[in-house]
Design an enzyme around this catalytic site. Structure first.
Site, PDB file in Angstrom:
ATOM      1  N   GLY B  58      68.143 -60.206 111.318  1.00 24.55           N
ATOM      2  CA  GLY B  58      67.809 -58.823 111.628  1.00 24.55           C
ATOM      3  C   GLY B  58      68.378 -58.475 112.983  1.00 24.55           C
ATOM      4  N   GLU B  59      67.503 -58.186 113.928  1.00 28.65           N
ATOM      5  CA  GLU B  59      67.917 -57.804 115.281  1.00 28.65           C
ATOM      6  C   GLU B  59      68.786 -56.548 115.257  1.00 28.65           C
ATOM      7  OE1 GLU B  59      67.871 -61.508 118.061  1.00 28.65           O
ATOM      8  OE2 GLU B  59      69.343 -61.948 116.498  1.00 28.65           O
ATOM      9  N   HIS B  60      68.282 -55.568 114.539  1.00 28.34           N
ATOM     10  CA  HIS B  60      68.933 -54.256 114.547  1.00 28.34           C
ATOM     11  C   HIS B  60      67.927 -53.212 114.083  1.00 28.34           C
ATOM     12  CE1 HIS B  60      69.806 -55.703 110.334  1.00 28.34           C
ATOM     13  NE2 HIS B  60      69.362 -54.488 110.064  1.00 28.34           N
ATOM     14  N   ALA B  61      68.314 -51.960 114.259  1.00 32.09           N
ATOM     15  CA  ALA B  61      67.533 -50.847 113.717  1.00 32.09           C
ATOM     16  C   ALA B  61      68.469 -50.026 112.839  1.00 32.09           C
ATOM     17  CB  ALA B  61      66.983 -49.989 114.851  1.00 32.09           C
ATOM     18  N   GLY B 106      63.982 -54.344 113.919  1.00 29.16           N
ATOM     19  CA  GLY B 106      63.385 -55.390 113.091  1.00 29.16           C
ATOM     20  C   GLY B 106      64.060 -56.736 113.271  1.00 29.16           C
TER      21      GLY B 106
END
Lengths: 147, 147
Positions: B58-61, B106
């Site tokens: 994840g580690e993005h929006a 997230g």
């Protein structure tokens, strides 16, 4: 970009598509979207699991509903039948998706231990969409009607 | 009919809903549909699996995309963050679904062996919908813009 492989079965309108997993050192990913491996707009999903050995599921058709079956974990055997032709497919990878158009009689059996079957459906739940009697299914198919 | 339990998290718009499995002697079933546990019309799904221990995903929006996360098998920890508040949720049952509105940062970690994470997304894949830099995410949140 990996290439999808589409196989048309002998059962009317049913297809089996293999779409290779995207693998990297963080795991593997399988993706489908409307127009790319997903032939309808889903309104519903269901997950089937903890199925005891020897159990047969399904045994019905949908008058108008379309479905996509993906075994996300483990394996399951899916039977598809259009009233004239019947075929069995082993779904043993999340790479595989079995598309069932409306008026396909479907049965699933031989779930492996830990198998999880994901089904995407084109419609919200409607008890009236189910045909649960195989003789009625055959009558409907032969008459070209759905009701 | 079983009753769904909806929990609003401290992160803007994020909800965690438990919808009990329907169990019988043929296995267990979990079902969601638009308007009943599925707050948007999905256009895409993806399945994440074979994630090595210690991996963070994840580690993005998403600027406009909404997502629903369901761990169909095993467990995974999901972190949700709106730029002001952050919360961690353990998804360890197909009964649970985590809804993430647009502009939720997230991250997912601690995938158990054999875990399969299913994500339903409101939009087709669009690289431009991703915000991959947390500082940019914070700037966007604070400015009330998405682009």
């Amino acid at each position: 970009v990996t290439q999808a492989e589409l196989q048309r079965l002998s059962v009317r309108g049913v297809t089996l598509e293999r779409r290779p997993l995207i693998r990297d050192d963080r795991g593997s990913l399988s993706v489908r979207q409307v127009g790319a491996g997903l032939p309808f707009h889903p309104l519903r999903y269901f997950l089937v699991q903890d199925v005891p050995a020897g159990t047969v599921r399904g045994e019905h058709a949908h008058r108008v509903g379309q479905q996509l079956l993906v075994c996300t974990r483990g394996s399951v055997t899916a039977v598809v039948d259009d009233g004239a032709s019947r075929q069995e497919v082993v779904l043993d990878s999340p790479e595989l998706a079995l598309y069932m158009p409306a008026m396909t009689w479907g049965t699933q059996h031989t779930f492996s231990a830990g198998a999880v079957l994901m089904v995407l459906a084109s419609d919200a739940y409607d008890a009236g969409d189910y045909v649960r009697d195989y003789q009625e299914f055959l009558r409907l198919v032969r008459s070209g009607r759905r009701a």
